[in-house]
Design an enzyme around this catalytic site. Structure first.
Site, mmCIF file in Angstrom:
data_model
loop_
_atom_site.group_PDB
_atom_site.id
_atom_site.type_symbol
_atom_site.label_atom_id
_atom_site.label_comp_id
_atom_site.label_asym_id
_atom_site.label_seq_id
_atom_site.Cartn_x
_atom_site.Cartn_y
_atom_site.Cartn_z
ATOM 1 N N CYS A 21 -5.234 6.146 -3.718
ATOM 2 C CA CYS A 21 -4.549 4.848 -3.716
ATOM 3 C C CYS A 21 -3.169 5.064 -4.312
ATOM 4 O O CYS A 21 -3.043 5.379 -5.498
ATOM 5 C CB CYS A 21 -5.339 3.813 -4.519
ATOM 6 S SG CYS A 21 -4.497 2.216 -4.674
ATOM 7 N N CYS A 27 0.867 -1.179 0.000
ATOM 8 C CA CYS A 27 0.000 0.000 0.000
ATOM 9 C C CYS A 27 0.898 1.221 0.000
ATOM 10 O O CYS A 27 1.631 1.466 0.963
ATOM 11 C CB CYS A 27 -0.919 0.013 1.222
ATOM 12 S SG CYS A 27 -1.873 1.540 1.373
#
Length: 288
Positions: free
Chosen positions: A226, A75
């Site tokens: 993101c 991530c």
């Protein structure tokens, strides 16, 4: 047992961050889901865990658990929060740290202006390594990229398959704000061509150095930003001949800057990382 945590966000992509070095963390999938719940827990897109490294050439181990309780490989927005967390908690005095993730090592650097730059490594474009089952799908070339046709809600949508340590399907759209992301996102996420599911990115090209992006994240749904999705979108756009590095990526949560020189060169992401508050939660209040 009380579990101490820090709430953070990177461009609106929000996290519960846990120190797994100075406290024991052993949660069930149901407890992970409850902790991430915005109604029954703290609330987060993902939970980040700081652990001791398992190899001598890195500073920390970095684990990521999705809001649905599944553990994932990477991530990018979380990585920026990770380095700010270990710095603010006095766990390191380095401005740049090497961090072990599920499938490799990344380098995180805290800049003087408070922004964080993450060396995300080189993108993986070989379908089998994304992983992506390309066999039998319609395909055509655009620039240096291969586009694949997926059946999505009765339409054929053309996507690029890119891994930034986790899988992404990137689609170029004319108007990202009015595109049916919430309808198409889950269909792409669970498409059988992606055996490990996939993050679905929807990119609108503004100019050769700017895009607007929405991402329907695997296991989390649409998020405000993101990081790996921004990297994958820029890689796909450069390969298709639509973009030139560096690229400003505008998301609902803020702006990221992505740079990539092509080929096997690493992708570099720069953006904010913000601490919101600290607290503790009684694990007895979470379902087992």
């Amino acid at each position: 047992m009380k579990l101490k945590f820090t709430k953070m966000h990177g461009a609106g992509n929000d996290f519960v961050v846990l120190d797994g070095i100075h406290q024991q963390i052993d949660l069930t999938p149901a407890q992970w889901r409850a902790l991430a719940s915005r109604h029954f827990g703290v609330g987060a897109d993902q939970i980040l865990i700081v652990e001791k490294p398992t190899r001598p050439d890195v500073d920390f181990r970095y684990r990521i658990v999705n809001a649905d309780g599944s553990e994932v490989e990477h991530c990018g927005n979380g990585a920026r929060c990770f380095v700010r967390f270990v710095t603010e908690q006095g766990m390191t005095d380095k401005r740049s740290v090497r961090v072990e993730v599920m499938n490799g090592v990344i380098t995180l650097t805290l800049q003087d202006d408070g922004q964080v730059t993450v060396d995300m490594g080189a993108p993986e474009l070989e379908p089998a390594r994304v992983p992506f089952r390309a066999q039998g799908l319609p395909t055509h070339a655009e620039g240096a990229d291969a586009l694949y046709g997926l059946e999505v809600n009765g339409r054929t949508e053309w996507i690029s398959a890119v891994s930034m340590g986790n899988p992404h399907a990137v689609q170029v759209v004319d108007d990202v704000e009015n595109f049916p992301v919430l309808q198409d996102g889950p269909v792409i996420e669970h498409h059988p061509a992606f055996p490990n599911r996939v993050n679905a990115g929807f990119m609108q090209v503004v100019d050769r150095h700017a895009i607007r992006l929405r991402v329907y994240e695997r296991g989390a749904g649409e998020t405000l930003a993101c990081g790996t999705g921004a990297c994958a979108a820029v890689v796909a756009g450069i390969r298709r001949g639509l973009l030139d590095s560096p690229v400003r990526v505008h998301t609902h949560g803020g702006e990221l800057t992505i740079a990539w020189d092509g080929g096997a060169e690493p992708v570099r992401m720069t953006g904010p990382a913000t601490t919101v508050f600290e607290g503790s939660i009684d694990l007895a209040a979470l379902p087992a």
